[in-house]
Enzyme design. Structure first.
Site, PDB file in Angstrom:
ATOM      1  N   THR A  25      61.232 125.451  14.151  1.00 43.48           N
ATOM      2  CA  THR A  25      60.977 124.114  14.698  1.00 43.48           C
ATOM      3  C   THR A  25      59.713 123.501  14.119  1.00 43.48           C
ATOM      4  OG1 THR A  25      62.135 124.542  16.769  1.00 43.48           O
ATOM      5  CG2 THR A  25      60.438 122.865  16.840  1.00 43.48           C
TER       6      THR A  25
ATOM      7  N   SER B 120      65.146 129.998  13.478  1.00 43.93           N
ATOM      8  CA  SER B 120      64.965 131.432  13.752  1.00 43.93           C
ATOM      9  C   SER B 120      66.089 132.045  14.568  1.00 43.93           C
ATOM     10  CB  SER B 120      63.615 131.701  14.425  1.00 43.93           C
ATOM     11  OG  SER B 120      63.622 131.382  15.788  1.00 43.93           O
TER      12      SER B 120
ATOM     13  N   THR C 295      60.522 129.757  17.309  1.00 44.07           N
ATOM     14  CA  THR C 295      60.150 130.398  18.569  1.00 44.07           C
ATOM     15  C   THR C 295      61.220 131.353  19.101  1.00 44.07           C
ATOM     16  OG1 THR C 295      61.039 128.565  19.895  1.00 44.07           O
ATOM     17  CG2 THR C 295      58.700 128.444  19.270  1.00 44.07           C
ATOM     18  N   ASP C 296      62.485 131.126  18.773  1.00 44.01           N
ATOM     19  CA  ASP C 296      63.567 131.877  19.412  1.00 44.01           C
ATOM     20  C   ASP C 296      63.476 133.377  19.182  1.00 44.01           C
ATOM     21  OD1 ASP C 296      64.623 129.620  20.534  1.00 44.01           O
ATOM     22  OD2 ASP C 296      66.306 129.434  19.153  1.00 44.01           O
TER      23      ASP C 296
END
Length: 318
Positions: free
Chosen positions: A18, A68, A101-102
């Site tokens: 992101t 991610s 972030t995932d």
């Protein structure tokens, strides 16, 4: 390369996410396209970036450009090798990695397990794309650089929303807010404040891993390890199916203190009898499985299910 006539260098590796995302609408924070902007462009577009890193050379490298959620073992292998090679250079102070972030917590723990160095490796991210009206990525990247430049920093950490988390403990706990990460009962390692790092602990005792990224086998041959969930009605059929398809390891995201339904336990024990390695973790977001004497299935020693999967996979490698 940003050259400040210094012998000290920071390497910034981009993997997408992101933080590199873009949308044509500045108020779009959820349906943007991730991994659109290269890492050097991201950095150079941050106001005050050059003055923030004064005294350091900056080198940029795009290792991958993915959302991610699509992170894979081939990228992990490439990233680990690049980290290992750069960190071995005597003039390198440390490394910053931009990431989605995932799955950042999994990548952080993987690198923690295969990079035997005391130099800092700092992963950072964003919850809003670079095109947002108020993106959080620029500050997170500056904060990550602040941590790398701090004399006390060492090992693999994650920096987001002004908080520094250890790779072993960090978890994404919220799908939308900017401060999306938590270290549970362990708490943060530090906070970043106006370019400075305020540590919450004394000298950090860093246990180096036995495995080296440069000795990893090719990612296509890594052991197959999956996660199964104990929940109401869990009957173990998925375990039986995975065993049929040649699974080598299983992590159980257990209820409570590592509890498993009788039906699922029966399937897990059958799997173990056929040579499958099984580990129990808890699906609870806080705490860890308290070991039970003579437990039939070992626990994850405090690791979350996704990190226990990484640890088990590495343990099964030759």
């Amino acid at each position: 390369m940003i050259d400040t006539n210094s012998s000290r260098k920071i390497v910034v590796l981009g993997t997408g996410g992101t933080i590199a995302g873009y949308s044509a609408l500045v108020n779009d924070n959820i349906s943007y396209d991730a991994a659109q902007i290269d890492i050097e462009t991201l950095a150079r577009n941050i106001q005050g970036f050059k003055s923030h890193v004064e005294g350091f050379k900056l080198a940029f490298e795009q290792v991958a450009q993915v959302d991610s959620k699509d992170m894979d073992f081939a990228i992990w292998e490439a990233l680990a090798r690049r980290v290992a090679l750069h960190i071995a250079e005597p003039d390198v102070q440390g490394i910053v990695i931009t990431h989605g972030t995932d799955t950042i917590e999994e990548t952080a723990y993987f690198l923690r397990s295969v990079v035997p160095s005391v130099k800092p490796v700092v992963l950072t991210c964003a919850m809003r794309p670079a095109s947002a009206l108020s993106p959080d990525g620029p500050q997170n990247l500056l904060d990550a650089l602040s941590v790398v430049m701090d004399a006390k920093a060492c090992g693999v950490v994650v920096v987001c929303a002004g908080v520094v988390h250890a790779a072993e403990h960090v978890q994404k706990i919220h799908p939308y807010r900017l401060d999306a990460f938590n270290s549970g009962e362990a708490g943060p390692l530090a906070w970043t404040e106006e370019g400075r790092v305020r540590w919450s602990v004394g000298p950090i005792a860093l246990a180096l891993p036995d495995r080296d990224a440069l000795s990893l086998p090719e990612s296509g041959s890594w052991p197959q390890v999956e996660i199964v969930l104990n929940c109401v009605g869990a009957n173990g059929k998925v375990v039986d199916a995975l065993v049929t398809h040649g699974i080598q390891g299983l992590v159980v995201a257990c209820t409570g203190n590592g509890t498993v339904s009788d039906a699922l336990m029966a399937s897990l024990l059958r799997a173990m009898s056929q040579g499958v390695k099984v580990v129990r973790a808890t699906r609870c977001s806080l705490g860890r499985v308290v070991s039970i004497p003579d437990a039939l299935i070992p626990d994850s020693q405090g690791l979350s299910p996704v990190k226990a999967r990484v640890a088990l996979m590495l343990s099964l490698m030759p």
